[in-house]
Write an enzyme that holds these catalytic residues in place. Structure first.
Site, PDB file in Angstrom:
ATOM      1  CE  LYS A   1      -3.715   0.278   2.344  1.00 44.42           C
ATOM      2  NZ  LYS A   1      -4.809   0.283   3.317  1.00 44.42           N
TER       3      LYS A   1
ATOM      4  N   GLY B   1       7.214  -7.440  -7.178  1.00 45.14           N
ATOM      5  CA  GLY B   1       6.562  -7.596  -8.472  1.00 45.14           C
ATOM      6  C   GLY B   1       6.574  -6.289  -9.258  1.00 45.14           C
TER       7      GLY B   1
ATOM      8  CG  ASP C   1      -0.630 -12.169  -9.091  1.00 48.77           C
ATOM      9  OD1 ASP C   1      -1.197 -13.013  -8.386  1.00 48.77           O
ATOM     10  OD2 ASP C   1      -0.678 -10.942  -8.850  1.00 48.77           O
TER      11      ASP C   1
ATOM     12  NE  ARG D   1      -2.172  -7.724  -8.157  1.00 49.74           N
ATOM     13  CZ  ARG D   1      -2.334  -6.926  -7.123  1.00 49.74           C
ATOM     14  NH1 ARG D   1      -3.071  -5.860  -7.218  1.00 49.74           N
ATOM     15  NH2 ARG D   1      -1.744  -7.196  -5.986  1.00 49.74           N
TER      16      ARG D   1
ATOM     17  NE  ARG E   1     -23.545 -25.955  -1.524  1.00 45.74           N
ATOM     18  CZ  ARG E   1     -24.831 -26.145  -1.822  1.00 45.74           C
ATOM     19  NH1 ARG E   1     -25.345 -25.602  -2.913  1.00 45.74           N
ATOM     20  NH2 ARG E   1     -25.593 -26.891  -1.045  1.00 45.74           N
TER      21      ARG E   1
ATOM     22  CG  HIS F   1      -4.814 -13.479   1.319  1.00 50.12           C
ATOM     23  ND1 HIS F   1      -6.125 -13.086   1.182  1.00 50.12           N
ATOM     24  CD2 HIS F   1      -4.057 -12.426   0.928  1.00 50.12           C
ATOM     25  CE1 HIS F   1      -6.153 -11.829   0.753  1.00 50.12           C
ATOM     26  NE2 HIS F   1      -4.918 -11.416   0.590  1.00 50.12           N
TER      27      HIS F   1
ATOM     28  CD  GLN G   1      -4.989 -18.930  -4.756  1.00 48.98           C
ATOM     29  OE1 GLN G   1      -4.920 -19.028  -5.957  1.00 48.98           O
ATOM     30  NE2 GLN G   1      -5.875 -18.144  -4.151  1.00 48.98           N
TER      31      GLN G   1
HETATM   32  O1  F6P Z   1      -0.514  -9.899  -6.443  1.00 52.94           O
HETATM   33  C1  F6P Z   1      -0.704 -10.912  -5.518  1.00 52.94           C
HETATM   34  C2  F6P Z   1      -2.143 -10.976  -5.064  1.00 52.94           C
HETATM   35  O2  F6P Z   1      -2.264 -12.056  -4.163  1.00 52.94           O
HETATM   36  C3  F6P Z   1      -3.176 -11.064  -6.177  1.00 52.94           C
HETATM   37  O3  F6P Z   1      -3.267 -12.348  -6.749  1.00 52.94           O
HETATM   38  C4  F6P Z   1      -4.424 -10.598  -5.451  1.00 52.94           C
HETATM   39  O4  F6P Z   1      -5.351 -10.062  -6.340  1.00 52.94           O
HETATM   40  C5  F6P Z   1      -3.890  -9.536  -4.531  1.00 52.94           C
HETATM   41  O5  F6P Z   1      -2.500  -9.781  -4.374  1.00 52.94           O
HETATM   42  C6  F6P Z   1      -4.538  -9.511  -3.177  1.00 52.94           C
HETATM   43  O6  F6P Z   1      -3.998  -8.440  -2.444  1.00 52.94           O
HETATM   44  P1  F6P Z   1      -4.243  -8.213  -0.872  1.00 52.94           P
HETATM   45  O7  F6P Z   1      -3.220  -9.013  -0.136  1.00 52.94           O
HETATM   46  O8  F6P Z   1      -4.050  -6.752  -0.697  1.00 52.94           O
HETATM   47  O9  F6P Z   1      -5.617  -8.697  -0.542  1.00 52.94           O
END
Ligand code: F6P
Length: 364
Positions: free
Chosen positions: A78, A118, A143, A187, A282, A288, A290
């Site tokens: 951020k 990234g 990503d 994303r 469903r 997260h 992942q």
């Molecule tokens: O870029 C990595 C990522 O995990 C994306 O796949 C996802 O859209 C985004 O970050 C989620 O971000 P945050 O951790 O701010 O929810």
């Protein structure tokens, strides 16, 4: 000519992923052992640089972190140091923290930065390169969408986690004769969904790069049921969207340099399938999961290769470069070339073609 670099800073930026600690370890060990450098760990990405939150890293501080998820340095998705959002009385204004960062680098005697991140983080790194600070980038993101490299570390772990989840969904889908939608991260790029979709044998794979037609998806699910396959698995990227429609936004954060959080397409798709086909559907949103946890072996190896290469590149005189993987070779490109650029799935990617030919439906 021997390098004049004596003290380096290292930071992790953007969303976390598995393998960050493996890079920090490889950078620190190579820097200390091979080149007798001092390594300063900067907390929470560029924010820690602006706020002068940093500490010396030693062999001890990076011992036993190879397999650990997350980042021992902390990270931040951020914060752009040239445009920091400050909220005052409900109004957002922006401040430039670059002068603070530059002062802290000079005061701490940091000769170069290793920046792990990234596309957004590389954009921030490019601000420093343009001001004469040597930065070497290391490409990170689940990503896998960073321009210039075939693969980023963290991606393979995310695919592994997503595949394991889809495999588990498979057995419950088959038992209940349901359509099961699994929404995956990525994303605007469909790499995680494409790879996990293929690895799990998902029936439908929906990517941001290929807008889908709900009628085609529903016809496919119904045709499977007619053939006796009374369940379907749908791997759906969070950035997927219907033809002529928009991506689904879960949340907007106007204070973030990356204000859009995608999410919700899985639920929308499931509702559409159930309504049109009458098949019980469903949704699972993997989220997260992942990004967290221990890196798979391939990511540990890749992260170690990248971290080691970053320091050797710096000490060979590399300036403003990004370490990348091309084919099976670690090499490097100008960091400014990759900053802020995304690498999406090409429509003619061999994996897309292979998946189509073994009957996966891409909804188009
Ligand atoms: O870029 C990595 C990522 O995990 C994306 O796949 C996802 O859209 C985004 O970050 C989620 O971000 P945050 O951790 O701010 O929810």
């Amino acid at each position: 000519m021997p390098s004049s670099v004596k003290r380096i800073g290292i930071l992790t930026g953007g969303g976390d992923c598995a393998g960050l600690n493996a890079v920090i370890r490889a950078v620190t060990k190579t820097a200390i052992r091979q080149h007798l450098l001092e390594v300063i760990g900067i907390a929470d990405g560029f924010q820690g640089l602006a706020e002068d939150r940093m500490q010396l890293l030693t062999f001890d501080s990076v011992s036993n972190i190879l397999t650990q998820g997350g980042t021992i340095l902390g990270t931040n998705n951020k914060y752009n140091p040239s445009r920091v959002a400050v909220k005052e009385g409900g109004v957002i204004r922006h401040e430039d923290h670059m002068p603070r960062c530059m002062d802290n680098l000079a005061r701490r005697g940091i000769d170069a930065l290793i920046v792990i991140g990234g596309d957004g983080t590389m954009s921030c790194a490019s601000l420093f390169v343009q001001r004469g600070i040597n930065c070497i980038g290391v490409p990170k993101t689940i990503d896998n969408d960073l321009y210039g490299t075939d693969v980023t570390f963290g991606f393979q772990t995310a695919v592994h986690v997503a595949t394991a989840a889809l495999d588990r969904i498979h057995t419950t889908a088959a038992s209940h004769h349901r359509a099961m939608v699994v929404e995956l991260m990525g994303r605007n790029a469909g790499w995680i969904t494409l790879h996990a979709g293929i690895a799990s044998g998902s029936d439908v794979i929906l990517l941001p790069e290929i807008p889908f037609d709900l009628n085609i998806v529903c016809d496919f699910v119904v045709s499977r049921a007619r053939r006796g396959k009374r369940f379907s698995i749908l791997a759906v990227a969070e950035g997927a969207r219907p033809r002529g429609g928009q991506q689904v936004v879960a949340k907007m954060d106007p204070t973030s340099p990356d204000p859009i959080r995608l999410g919700g397409i899985g639920q929308q798709l499931a509702a559409g399938i159930e309504e049109r086909t009458g098949i019980e559907t469903r949704t699972t949103v993997l989220g997260h999961v992942q990004r967290g946890g221990s890196p798979v072996a391939d990511d540990r190896v890749l992260a170690t290769e990248f971290g080691h290469a970053a320091i050797n590149l710096l000490m060979r005189g590399g300036e403003g470069r990004l370490v990348v993987m091309r084919g099976r070779t670690v090499t490097d490109i100008p960091l400014l070339e990759a900053a802020g650029r995304q690498r999406l799935v090409p429509l003619d990617d061999p994996k897309v073609i292979a998946a189509r030919q073994i009957e996966a439906c891409f909804g188009d």
